[in-house]
Scaffold this motif. Structure first.
Motif, PDB file in Angstrom:
ATOM      1  N   TYR A   1       0.850  -1.189   0.000  1.00 49.49           N
ATOM      2  CA  TYR A   1       0.000   0.000   0.000  1.00 49.49           C
ATOM      3  C   TYR A   1       0.887   1.242   0.000  1.00 49.49           C
ATOM      4  CZ  TYR A   1      -4.033  -2.964   0.802  1.00 49.49           C
ATOM      5  OH  TYR A   1      -5.011  -3.904   0.657  1.00 49.49           O
ATOM      6  N   TYR A   2       0.700   2.039  -1.012  1.00 53.75           N
ATOM      7  CA  TYR A   2       1.490   3.236  -1.293  1.00 53.75           C
ATOM      8  C   TYR A   2       0.704   4.422  -0.724  1.00 53.75           C
ATOM      9  CZ  TYR A   2       4.076   6.428  -4.500  1.00 53.75           C
ATOM     10  OH  TYR A   2       4.840   7.429  -5.053  1.00 53.75           O
ATOM     11  N   LEU A   3       1.196   4.989   0.397  1.00 49.62           N
ATOM     12  CA  LEU A   3       0.469   6.033   1.111  1.00 49.62           C
ATOM     13  C   LEU A   3       0.841   7.419   0.601  1.00 49.62           C
ATOM     14  CD1 LEU A   3       0.669   4.725   4.790  1.00 49.62           C
ATOM     15  CD2 LEU A   3      -0.990   4.195   3.017  1.00 49.62           C
ATOM     16  N   PRO A   4      -0.079   8.372   0.705  1.00 58.51           N
ATOM     17  CA  PRO A   4       0.223   9.732   0.232  1.00 58.51           C
ATOM     18  C   PRO A   4       1.247  10.423   1.121  1.00 58.51           C
ATOM     19  CG  PRO A   4      -1.963   9.655   1.223  1.00 58.51           C
ATOM     20  CD  PRO A   4      -1.484   8.253   1.149  1.00 58.51           C
ATOM     21  N   ASP A   5       2.087  11.204   0.493  1.00 58.45           N
ATOM     22  CA  ASP A   5       3.047  12.008   1.246  1.00 58.45           C
ATOM     23  C   ASP A   5       2.343  13.223   1.852  1.00 58.45           C
ATOM     24  OD1 ASP A   5       5.983  12.156   1.808  1.00 58.45           O
ATOM     25  OD2 ASP A   5       5.712  14.158   0.953  1.00 58.45           O
ATOM     26  N   SER A   6       1.367  13.725   1.137  1.00 56.54           N
ATOM     27  CA  SER A   6       0.564  14.856   1.602  1.00 56.54           C
ATOM     28  C   SER A   6      -0.893  14.567   1.274  1.00 56.54           C
ATOM     29  CB  SER A   6       1.025  16.153   0.915  1.00 56.54           C
ATOM     30  OG  SER A   6       0.134  17.217   1.192  1.00 56.54           O
ATOM     31  N   LEU A   7      -1.780  14.782   2.265  1.00 58.48           N
ATOM     32  CA  LEU A   7      -3.209  14.526   2.077  1.00 58.48           C
ATOM     33  C   LEU A   7      -3.998  15.700   2.650  1.00 58.48           C
ATOM     34  CD1 LEU A   7      -5.609  12.708   1.299  1.00 58.48           C
ATOM     35  CD2 LEU A   7      -5.388  11.598   3.530  1.00 58.48           C
ATOM     36  N   LYS A   8      -4.807  16.310   1.803  1.00 54.18           N
ATOM     37  CA  LYS A   8      -5.660  17.428   2.224  1.00 54.18           C
ATOM     38  C   LYS A   8      -7.109  17.090   1.890  1.00 54.18           C
ATOM     39  CE  LYS A   8      -2.100  20.974   1.553  1.00 54.18           C
ATOM     40  NZ  LYS A   8      -1.748  22.248   0.860  1.00 54.18           N
ATOM     41  N   VAL A   9      -7.948  17.078   2.914  1.00 49.20           N
ATOM     42  CA  VAL A   9      -9.373  16.787   2.747  1.00 49.20           C
ATOM     43  C   VAL A   9     -10.165  17.998   3.209  1.00 49.20           C
ATOM     44  CG1 VAL A   9     -11.266  15.228   3.340  1.00 49.20           C
ATOM     45  CG2 VAL A   9      -8.921  14.340   3.174  1.00 49.20           C
ATOM     46  N   THR A  10     -11.076  18.447   2.360  1.00 54.69           N
ATOM     47  CA  THR A  10     -11.915  19.605   2.671  1.00 54.69           C
ATOM     48  C   THR A  10     -13.374  19.215   2.523  1.00 54.69           C
ATOM     49  OG1 THR A  10     -10.201  21.089   1.818  1.00 54.69           O
ATOM     50  CG2 THR A  10     -12.397  22.024   2.140  1.00 54.69           C
ATOM     51  N   GLY A  11     -14.201  19.536   3.527  1.00 54.66           N
ATOM     52  CA  GLY A  11     -15.615  19.162   3.498  1.00 54.66           C
ATOM     53  C   GLY A  11     -16.531  20.333   3.790  1.00 54.66           C
ATOM     54  N   ASP A  12     -17.648  20.371   3.089  1.00 54.35           N
ATOM     55  CA  ASP A  12     -18.709  21.354   3.323  1.00 54.35           C
ATOM     56  C   ASP A  12     -19.972  20.571   3.651  1.00 54.35           C
ATOM     57  OD1 ASP A  12     -20.444  23.459   3.456  1.00 54.35           O
ATOM     58  OD2 ASP A  12     -20.061  24.230   1.443  1.00 54.35           O
ATOM     59  N   GLN A  13     -20.381  20.606   4.911  1.00 55.00           N
ATOM     60  CA  GLN A  13     -21.454  19.749   5.405  1.00 55.00           C
ATOM     61  C   GLN A  13     -22.751  20.526   5.600  1.00 55.00           C
ATOM     62  OE1 GLN A  13     -21.582  18.258   9.660  1.00 55.00           O
ATOM     63  NE2 GLN A  13     -21.052  16.338   8.638  1.00 55.00           N
ATOM     64  N   GLN A  14     -23.853  19.921   5.156  1.00 53.99           N
ATOM     65  CA  GLN A  14     -25.191  20.472   5.369  1.00 53.99           C
ATOM     66  C   GLN A  14     -26.012  19.426   6.123  1.00 53.99           C
ATOM     67  OE1 GLN A  14     -26.159  23.666   4.477  1.00 53.99           O
ATOM     68  NE2 GLN A  14     -23.980  23.885   3.938  1.00 53.99           N
ATOM     69  N   VAL A  15     -26.530  19.811   7.298  1.00 53.34           N
ATOM     70  CA  VAL A  15     -27.279  18.891   8.157  1.00 53.34           C
ATOM     71  C   VAL A  15     -28.765  19.208   8.044  1.00 53.34           C
ATOM     72  CG1 VAL A  15     -27.583  18.030  10.508  1.00 53.34           C
ATOM     73  CG2 VAL A  15     -25.318  18.755   9.728  1.00 53.34           C
ATOM     74  N   GLU A  16     -29.571  18.156   7.898  1.00 53.87           N
ATOM     75  CA  GLU A  16     -31.030  18.294   7.806  1.00 53.87           C
ATOM     76  C   GLU A  16     -31.694  17.533   8.939  1.00 53.87           C
ATOM     77  OE1 GLU A  16     -32.222  16.785   4.047  1.00 53.87           O
ATOM     78  OE2 GLU A  16     -30.998  18.200   2.883  1.00 53.87           O
ATOM     79  N   GLN A  17     -32.796  18.106   9.460  1.00 53.71           N
ATOM     80  CA  GLN A  17     -33.575  17.440  10.499  1.00 53.71           C
ATOM     81  C   GLN A  17     -34.591  16.491   9.855  1.00 53.71           C
ATOM     82  OE1 GLN A  17     -33.191  17.557  13.692  1.00 53.71           O
ATOM     83  NE2 GLN A  17     -32.544  19.568  14.415  1.00 53.71           N
ATOM     84  N   ARG A  18     -34.711  15.303  10.404  1.00 54.44           N
ATOM     85  CA  ARG A  18     -35.707  14.333   9.960  1.00 54.44           C
ATOM     86  C   ARG A  18     -36.509  13.868  11.174  1.00 54.44           C
ATOM     87  NH1 ARG A  18     -34.237  11.951   5.003  1.00 54.44           N
ATOM     88  NH2 ARG A  18     -33.309  13.610   3.751  1.00 54.44           N
ATOM     89  N   LYS A  19     -37.832  13.796  11.036  1.00 52.83           N
ATOM     90  CA  LYS A  19     -38.694  13.390  12.139  1.00 52.83           C
ATOM     91  C   LYS A  19     -39.264  12.004  11.882  1.00 52.83           C
ATOM     92  CE  LYS A  19     -40.919  16.052  14.729  1.00 52.83           C
ATOM     93  NZ  LYS A  19     -41.922  16.882  15.424  1.00 52.83           N
ATOM     94  N   VAL A  20     -39.269  11.195  12.935  1.00 50.08           N
ATOM     95  CA  VAL A  20     -39.911   9.883  12.920  1.00 50.08           C
ATOM     96  C   VAL A  20     -40.843   9.854  14.123  1.00 50.08           C
ATOM     97  CG1 VAL A  20     -39.594   7.391  13.010  1.00 50.08           C
ATOM     98  CG2 VAL A  20     -37.897   8.820  11.848  1.00 50.08           C
ATOM     99  N   GLY A  21     -42.152  10.062  13.882  1.00 52.32           N
ATOM    100  CA  GLY A  21     -43.094  10.204  14.991  1.00 52.32           C
ATOM    101  C   GLY A  21     -42.830  11.499  15.732  1.00 52.32           C
TER     102      GLY A  21
END
Length: 453
Positions: A86-106
């Motif tokens: 397994y050849y691993l990255p020398d540099s790793l950059k992860v960027t995330g833009d998260q949107q959270v939604e409410q869900r109702k069950v009962g």
């Protein structure tokens, strides 16, 4: 001493308190049950959408084989042994833009998040220099990316390597977790001194998002619209900012801190779930069940202080309160917590607390007006109960100083009892009550428990 009415009164009140532990225990079981139902909402959302997500990669899987000689039945036999590097990255950059939604069950609600993730990775050929030996044959490499639940992959862009693009295929082929995606790479790319690549993926999930820091140097930047994050996992963010509109956080780690370069190498077999990771959890901001459970733990304090006030009132006046009346008032205080639990599921904990307090006060005010023979005394006791409710609510809000506040309340109550009873002759009080009971017995021709006439 065993005939002292004061002693029997105290023992009877202790018996009432012990009897009230039965409905309080049932109430605690009900809270646990309702809390379990609420927790099942997250499981239902995970079943119908996707569960927690853990990103593992990208990394390049390089199959290789070597020619070895083995002795079989006294003869030397040449065999080919296959391995996987397994050849691993020398540099790793992860960027995330998260949107959270409410869900109702009962009547319960959970959260589902969607995150657009951009991955940039750089690989250094020096990691494969030890394989440039005679007898070692390199196979066709694949870039792989593991995820926690592949159902959450909404879309993925082609892999960009320089001016070339490669389309991903489903499945990671990683040990212990085959969910994810992979793409075949030309073998000549392994000869490049530096290999830079990037791609984007849209991911959906519930509860938490984790990123395994596989790079020699790894950073993870996450922006979310959810203002109640939970930072768990093996690493806390280096910096974060939480506002009513959401949060931003940044994690950073290296092989010096996580040792992943030695864990993920040749013929890697360790489950990816056991590796350290950056983690951001979507936390439910209001847990009314936990707050109600904590409140029930103070129920004996509330009932005990109320009983102490009644006992003190009896001691200082000629009016008597019957054990049944003590028990009914105690049950009304237990009902306060049941009303709190029922209402908090619909209108929130704080408003439910206020409503339950006023409801309990109204019932006790009406009842105690007859027991204490007057509205003035009734309103005085009801006001005291409301003050205790307010103090108890403050105890629940001040988690760090709850012990200090609780101790202060008990000390204040004890000091008040000691101050009001410091001039009472308890032996004379017992003798007077016993004498009154004997006189009444002679007049009526029957014995009565003189403590509650």
């Amino acid at each position: 001493m065993t005939k002292s009415p004061v002693l029997w009164k105290m023992l009877t009140l202790i018996g009432c308190l012990l009897l009230l532990l039965v409905p309080l225990s049932m109430l605690s079981s009900l809270i646990t049950e309702r809390s379990a139902w609420r927790d099942s909402v997250a499981d239902k959302l995970s079943q119908s959408t996707s569960g927690p997500q853990r990103l593992f990669g990208p990394l390049i899987a390089v199959p290789w084989s070597e020619i070895a000689t083995e002795t079989r039945d006294g003869k030397d036999v040449t065999v080919q042994v296959n391995h996987l590097r397994y050849y691993l990255p020398d540099s790793l950059k992860v960027t995330g833009d998260q949107q959270v939604e409410q869900r109702k069950v009962g009547i319960y609600q959970g959260q589902v998040w969607r995150t657009g993730i951009t991955v940039n990775a750089t690989f250094n050929k020096e990691q494969l220099d030890d394989m440039a030996k005679p007898g070692i044959i390199l196979g066709a490499p694949q870039l792989v990316m593991g995820v926690g639940d592949s159902r959450g992959i909404s879309s993925v862009t082609p892999l960009n390597v320089g001016d070339k693009q490669f389309d991903f295929q489903p499945g990671s082929g990683l040990p212990g977790n085959s969910e994810g995606l992979h793409v075949a790479l030309p073998a000549e790319m392994l000869q490049q001194k530096t290999l830079a690549l990037n791609f984007a993926i849209k991911l959906q999930g519930t509860r938490q998002l984790e990123v395994v820091p596989l790079g020699k140097n790894t950073t993870f930047d996450l922006k979310s619209n959810w203002p109640h994050p939970g930072f768990t996992g093996s690493f806390l963010p280096e910096k974060h900012q939480i506002t009513p509109e959401g949060f931003t956080a940044r994690w950073q780690s290296s092989w010096f801190a996580n040792n992943l370069n030695s864990l993920v190498r040749n013929d890697f077999t360790v489950s990816t779930e056991k590796l350290p990771a950056f983690s951001a959890m979507v936390v439910n901001p209001v847990d009314q069940y936990q707050q109600t459970e904590r409140a029930v733990k103070y129920a004996i304090l509330l009932i005990g202080l109320t009983y102490m006030a009644f006992f003190l009132f009896e001691t200082l006046t000629a009016l008597r309160v019957h054990p049944m009346q003590y028990l009914l008032v105690g049950l009304s205080l237990v009902m306060f917590f049941l009303v709190l639990l029922a209402l908090s599921e619909h209108i929130g904990f704080n408003l439910a607390w206020l409503t339950a307090s006023l409801t309990c006060a109204a019932i006790n005010g009406f009842y105690l007006q007859a027991v204490l023979q007057g509205w003035r005394r009734s309103l005085l006791f009801v006001g005291g109960v409301l003050v205790l409710d307010a103090v108890l609510w403050q105890l629940l809000q001040s988690e760090d100083s709850a012990l200090l506040l609780g101790t202060g309340v008990l000390m204040a109550a004890l000091a008040a009892v000691m101050a009001l009873t410091r001039n009472i002759d308890w032996y004379r009080l017992s003798a007077t009550v016993t004498s009154d009971a004997a006189t009444e017995e002679g007049q009526n021709g029957e014995g009565r428990f003189g403590l509650w006439k």
